[in-house]
Design an enzyme around this catalytic site. Structure first.
Site, mmCIF file in Angstrom:
data_model
loop_
_atom_site.group_PDB
_atom_site.id
_atom_site.type_symbol
_atom_site.label_atom_id
_atom_site.label_comp_id
_atom_site.label_asym_id
_atom_site.label_seq_id
_atom_site.Cartn_x
_atom_site.Cartn_y
_atom_site.Cartn_z
ATOM 1 N N GLU A 2 29.638 17.913 47.021
ATOM 2 C CA GLU A 2 29.464 18.817 45.879
ATOM 3 C C GLU A 2 30.795 18.995 45.145
ATOM 4 O OE1 GLU A 2 27.983 22.717 46.926
ATOM 5 O OE2 GLU A 2 27.609 23.194 44.828
ATOM 6 N N GLU A 17 39.337 30.697 46.042
ATOM 7 C CA GLU A 17 40.050 31.244 47.202
ATOM 8 C C GLU A 17 39.698 30.444 48.465
ATOM 9 O OE1 GLU A 17 38.243 33.089 45.089
ATOM 10 O OE2 GLU A 17 39.813 34.221 44.080
#
Ligand SMILES: Cc1cc2nc3c(=O)[nH]c(=O)nc-3n(C[C@H](O)[C@H](O)[C@H](O)COP(=O)(O)OP(=O)(O)OC[C@H]3O[C@@H](n4cnc5c(N)ncnc54)[C@H](O)[C@@H]3O)c2cc1C
Length: 393
Positions: A230, A363
């Site tokens: 992905e 993050e």
């Protein structure tokens, strides 16, 4: 070894036998798949020729130059980028034969049933239960943020099959028929005004064991393959020099000399250089990729992609001056694809916000790069040895 010349010759022969002007679109795409000219790095018999991945651009270029129809890759991005490499790596021969051809031609759209209200970054916390019943599994739970579920025929689905073992060990991965009884897809309206994604409720959905990808309890391993792919699919896309958003920005700059201040010029040039660096890095990444198995470097590309998209769309809004404050697109639609280039600056600015969340937040990607690329100490993980059912929720 297949060369660029071989491929050009094969495409030439194919076009001589299938005139794109007179051949039905679907027939053309199916025949292209059967000729091994769909994704050339896939195995022979499954749409490819076992050729090097970077040669795909040669084939695509030849077909585009001949005015041939394509498979609308942005509409079926989840199938192409995530489901297909996972099926190739973990699917049985039967599953590969059944799913890959209509996936590539776009006859069957795929979506990704991973995230849940209580499990996004921490995907391994997911609680959608699959309970075995003979040759079937009965699946109950809720998924969320499911892009294009409203169009999908199939989904890649991760479930909890054993709550008594630690969270990473008790998951199993399936292909879910989105038309099966008990699947309920409901739109979720986004910042852009439209509902590109959905929440999906699964209520006693019966999934045949024959739809399982990988072994029972190995869903985490299979899901890792999907997630790695992905990130490459989002961050490693091919584009020409000064293509994509940087092309739009540069065009605006050239057409509006009145905008030229030294500060804006410096920002534009810096973004241009960053976009070009990212483009070349993505090209190198694609060349190095073995089919189905990218490494953590895809995370770095996806991280850079998200930052650039947000900075470029932000500068575009600034260049639009007072008009940049307007957004005329706030209409509830259920789009078939994300069309960053075909829509206005306001849409681009708002939609780009999702780039640092979808496919893993920035993050979390920084954590992956820190641990798996730079070898820094890992985050403390206190729940590794605790049974999933005993974790606080
Ligand atoms: C446009 C779009 C399309 C999407 N499409 C799909 C889809 O088709 N299928 C699907 O399954 N999901 C999809 N998602 C969901 C997406 O994968 C999740 O939103 C994402 O993984 C984050 O999970 P969360 O929303 O639960 O946020 P949380 O995990 O709750 O995170 C909240 C915040 O905490 C931060 N955070 C969490 N953990 C850590 C950590 N360990 N260290 C530092 N910071 C941390 C995150 O960075 C974030 O800022 C989509 C999301 C978007 C925006």
């Amino acid at each position: 070894m297949t060369t660029a010349e071989d491929l050009r010759a094969r495409v030439g022969e194919f076009l001589a036998a299938h005139d794109p002007k007179t051949t039905d679109r679907l027939e053309f795409l199916r025949a292209r798949f059967d000729a091994g000219l769909a994704w050339v790095h896939y195995p022979a018999g499954l749409g490819g020729l076992d050729a090097a991945r970077e040669l795909q651009s040669v084939v695509d270029g030849e077909f585009a130059a001949a005015g041939a129809p394509d498979n609308n890759p942005r509409r079926i991005g989840i199938g192409l980028g995530m489901a297909a490499p996972t099926i190739l790596r973990f699917g049985t021969e039967e599953q590969r034969k059944r799913y890959l051809r209509p996936l590539w031609t776009g006859e069957e759209v795929w979506c990704q049933l991973f995230s849940e209200p209580g499990a996004g970054s921490d995907l391994a916390a997911l609680g959608t239960r699959a309970v075995r019943d003979g040759d079937e599994w009965v699946v109950t739970g809720q998924k969320v943020w499911t892009s294009v579920a409203h169009l999908a025929r199939f989904a890649i689905l991760v479930t909890r099959t054993d709550p008594d073992v630690p969270k990473h060990q008790g998951m199993t991965y399936f292909v879910c028929d989105m038309t099966a009884p008990g699947v309920d897809v409901r739109p979720l309206r986004q910042l852009t005004g439209e509902a590109e994604f959905n929440e999906v409720f699964l209520e006693g959905v019966r999934v045949p064991d024959a739809n399982r990808l990988g072994a029972v309890g190995e869903g985490w391993k299979v899901a890792q393959t999907t997630l790695m792919n992905e990130r490459v699919a989002i961050g490693g896309q091919a584009s020409p020099r000064e293509g994509g958003l940087i092309g739009i920005l540069a065009k605006t700059w050239r057409e509006h000399p009145e905008l030229r201040t030294p500060d804006l010029h410096e920002r534009l040039v810096r973004l241009w250089a960053d976009a070009e660096t990212a483009r070349l890095a993505a090209s190198r990444l694609r060349q190095q990729l073995a089919v189905g198995a990218p490494g953590p470097e895809g995370s770095a590309m996806k991280l850079a992609f998200a930052r650039l998209q947000q900075e470029m769309t932000g500068l575009e809004i600034e260049l639009a001056g007072a008009d940049g404050l307007r957004y005329d697109d706030w209409t509830m639609t259920r789009p078939e694809r994300v069309d960053m280039l075909g829509r206005g600056p306001g849409y681009r600015y708002l939609r780009a916000k999702g780039n640092s969340i979808e496919g893993g937040t920035s993050e979390v990607l920084r954590n992956i790069i820190a641990e798996r690329v730079l070898g820094l100490p890992s985050e403390p993980r206190v729940d590794k040895d605790v049974a999933w059912k005993d974790l606080p929720r």
